[in-house]
Design an enzyme around this catalytic site. Structure first.
Site, PDB file in Angstrom:
ATOM      1  N   ASP A   1      11.160  62.944  13.462  1.00 24.81           N
ATOM      2  CA  ASP A   1      11.720  63.567  12.842  1.00 24.81           C
ATOM      3  C   ASP A   1      11.270  65.487  13.365  1.00 24.81           C
ATOM      4  O   ASP A   1      12.189  66.029  13.398  1.00 24.81           O
ATOM      5  CB  ASP A   1      11.772  63.981  10.991  1.00 24.81           C
ATOM      6  CG  ASP A   1      10.541  64.666  10.924  1.00 24.81           C
ATOM      7  OD1 ASP A   1       9.184  64.537  11.648  1.00 24.81           O
ATOM      8  OD2 ASP A   1      10.798  64.660   9.261  1.00 24.81           O
TER       9      ASP A   1
ATOM     10  N   CYS B   1      25.563  54.542  -4.579  1.00 24.46           N
ATOM     11  CA  CYS B   1      25.193  56.379  -5.155  1.00 24.46           C
ATOM     12  C   CYS B   1      26.414  55.940  -6.280  1.00 24.46           C
ATOM     13  O   CYS B   1      26.332  56.357  -7.656  1.00 24.46           O
ATOM     14  CB  CYS B   1      25.544  57.962  -5.060  1.00 24.46           C
ATOM     15  SG  CYS B   1      24.360  57.923  -3.553  1.00 24.46           S
TER      16      CYS B   1
ATOM     17  N   CYS C   1      20.239  62.531  -8.697  1.00 23.61           N
ATOM     18  CA  CYS C   1      19.475  63.635  -8.247  1.00 23.61           C
ATOM     19  C   CYS C   1      20.322  65.180  -8.175  1.00 23.61           C
ATOM     20  O   CYS C   1      19.395  65.595  -8.131  1.00 23.61           O
ATOM     21  CB  CYS C   1      19.702  63.228  -6.663  1.00 23.61           C
ATOM     22  SG  CYS C   1      21.207  63.158  -6.056  1.00 23.61           S
TER      23      CYS C   1
ATOM     24  N   CYS D   1      16.979  68.475  -9.497  1.00 25.38           N
ATOM     25  CA  CYS D   1      17.594  69.715  -9.216  1.00 25.38           C
ATOM     26  C   CYS D   1      16.947  71.106  -9.617  1.00 25.38           C
ATOM     27  O   CYS D   1      17.449  71.114 -10.441  1.00 25.38           O
ATOM     28  CB  CYS D   1      17.933  70.366  -7.262  1.00 25.38           C
ATOM     29  SG  CYS D   1      17.725  71.526  -6.005  1.00 25.38           S
TER      30      CYS D   1
ATOM     31  N   CYS E   1      14.265  65.706  -6.379  1.00 29.84           N
ATOM     32  CA  CYS E   1      16.116  64.922  -6.318  1.00 29.84           C
ATOM     33  C   CYS E   1      15.307  63.207  -5.368  1.00 29.84           C
ATOM     34  O   CYS E   1      16.496  62.415  -6.004  1.00 29.84           O
ATOM     35  CB  CYS E   1      16.598  65.200  -5.626  1.00 29.84           C
ATOM     36  SG  CYS E   1      15.585  65.536  -3.722  1.00 29.84           S
TER      37      CYS E   1
ATOM     38  N   CYS F   1      15.796  58.731  -8.438  1.00 26.01           N
ATOM     39  CA  CYS F   1      16.930  58.004  -8.066  1.00 26.01           C
ATOM     40  C   CYS F   1      16.686  56.410  -8.475  1.00 26.01           C
ATOM     41  O   CYS F   1      15.438  56.230  -8.401  1.00 26.01           O
ATOM     42  CB  CYS F   1      16.859  58.016  -6.725  1.00 26.01           C
ATOM     43  SG  CYS F   1      18.312  56.609  -5.750  1.00 26.01           S
TER      44      CYS F   1
END
Length: 371
Positions: A133, A187, A193, A197, A243, A247
């Site tokens: 990444d 989802c 999620c 936050c 977040c 899940c």
């Protein structure tokens, strides 16, 4: 022929230690490119100017490498063996994101990507390039196209098998391989999620404003962290897992089997008192081989001091007072804020009278005057 080559690549990747393997075309949809353009136009990337500078390569894999025809997308499970949010109940300890508690994943993943790429070049005559990444690659959309998971409402990749806990890497190939079936969104109506936050960083499902994200603030942001985010940060000093951890797909996840991703004992619940006393040499020694090392000691201690201000612990006052004379204005300013939270008004005013006249940095002076 393509199916046979894919089978061989998949088998080799799994033998090298990858947990998930998929194949995507070397292009992204118009919708993904539009999302990127809108994200950058809205300024939601914050200080990450490199996202703008390399937007053309990020939005089109063939701009990054024109010869690419297919992309092998690979995942490695870094699932935690305990609740990542349990540390939030211990305010005198530091919360470090799961991904950063072990060795630097970039090195571990990239070494295996290179091994797979060498094998592909030698055994199936493929031109190859490898990316983790640190390169301008939209890994999560590619991961969805390759069937590894889908981008959840928190914008991270979610896997039906590994939940939120996959490190991604890619091998770009000159071979024209048939893509796997893209994963669909699972989802549903869930918004856990989004509501988890601490800083309301999601203006809408599937949208993230990095400027409000604790991971961005503690890792990418180089300057003073805005006051509105300091209390919500709690004791999160490097990254944020909220977040990801909430899940519901994590119920299918399993703890990582990769030794490199196991948490180092000294980073699982370190004492804020110990971290606040790190000088540059001590910081470099403690975080050798860790992704945390790249933010440097001053930004790291900035984060620690915000956690100290949120701790409510009087025992941390003496250590924090010593940092009022630190060489870094960033550290001095956050020491001011932390003490304003820990001390009563009279004690704080006495400190201000002693230190403010000699302070030359405008940001630090502002902290004294605003607290």
């Amino acid at each position: 022929m393509s199916a046979d080559i894919k089978s061989r690549i998949r088998e080799q990747a799994l033998a090298l230690g990858f947990d998930a393997v998929g194949f995507a075309p070397a292009h992204l949809s118009d919708q993904v490119r539009q999302w990127l353009a809108e994200y950058l136009a809205a300024g939601r990337h914050g200080d990450m100017g490199w996202m703008v500078e390399k937007a053309d390569r990020r939005g089109d894999p063939q701009v990054l490498w024109p010869e690419a025809r297919s992309i092998v997308v690979l995942g490695m499970n870094y699932g935690p063996g305990r609740d990542p949010l349990a540390i939030l109940g211990h305010p005198e300890r530091a919360g470090i994101s799961v991904y950063a508690q072990g060795r630097d994943y970039h090195d571990h993943v990239k070494n295996r990507l290179k091994a797979l790429a060498r094998w592909m070049a030698e055994e199936i005559d493929s031109g190859v390039k490898v990316f983790v990444d640190t390169a301008p690659v939209m890994e999560k959309p590619l991961g969805q196209q390759a069937g590894l998971g889908w981008q959840g409402k928190h914008t991270n990749l979610v896997s039906r098998q590994y939940g939120s806990w996959l490190f991604l890497g890619e091998v770009y190939s000159t071979l024209d391989l048939a893509p796997d079936t893209s994963e669909i969104d699972h989802c549903g109506s869930c918004t856990r999620c989004l509501t988890a936050c601490p800083t309301d960083a999601f203006p809408a499902p599937y949208q993230l404003d990095a400027r409000r994200c604790i991971s961005y603030l503690t890792i990418e942001h180089k300057g003073v962290i805005a006051r509105e985010f300091r209390v919500p940060m709690g004791n999160r000093i490097y990254g944020c897992d909220d977040c990801l951890a909430v899940c519901p797909w994590n119920k299918y996840a399993t703890p990582t089997g990769h030794d490199a991703f196991l948490p180092r004992a000294e980073l699982m619940a370190p004492r804020l008192a110990d971290l606040a006393q790190l000088d540059d040499a001590g910081f470099r020694q403690l975080f050798s081989g860790s992704p945390i090392k790249r933010i440097g000691r001053d930004r790291f201690v900035r984060n620690v001091l915000i956690a100290i201000g949120n701790s409510g612990s009087q025992s941390l006052v003496p250590i924090t007072e010593t940092l009022l004379s630190d060489d870094s204005p960033l550290v001095r300013g956050m020491a001011v804020w932390a003490l304003s939270r820990l001390l009563d008004a009279d004690r704080f005013a006495a400190l201000r009278d002693r230190h403010l006249p000699a302070e030359t940095d405008e940001d630090v002076r502002a902290e004294w005057l605003e607290c």
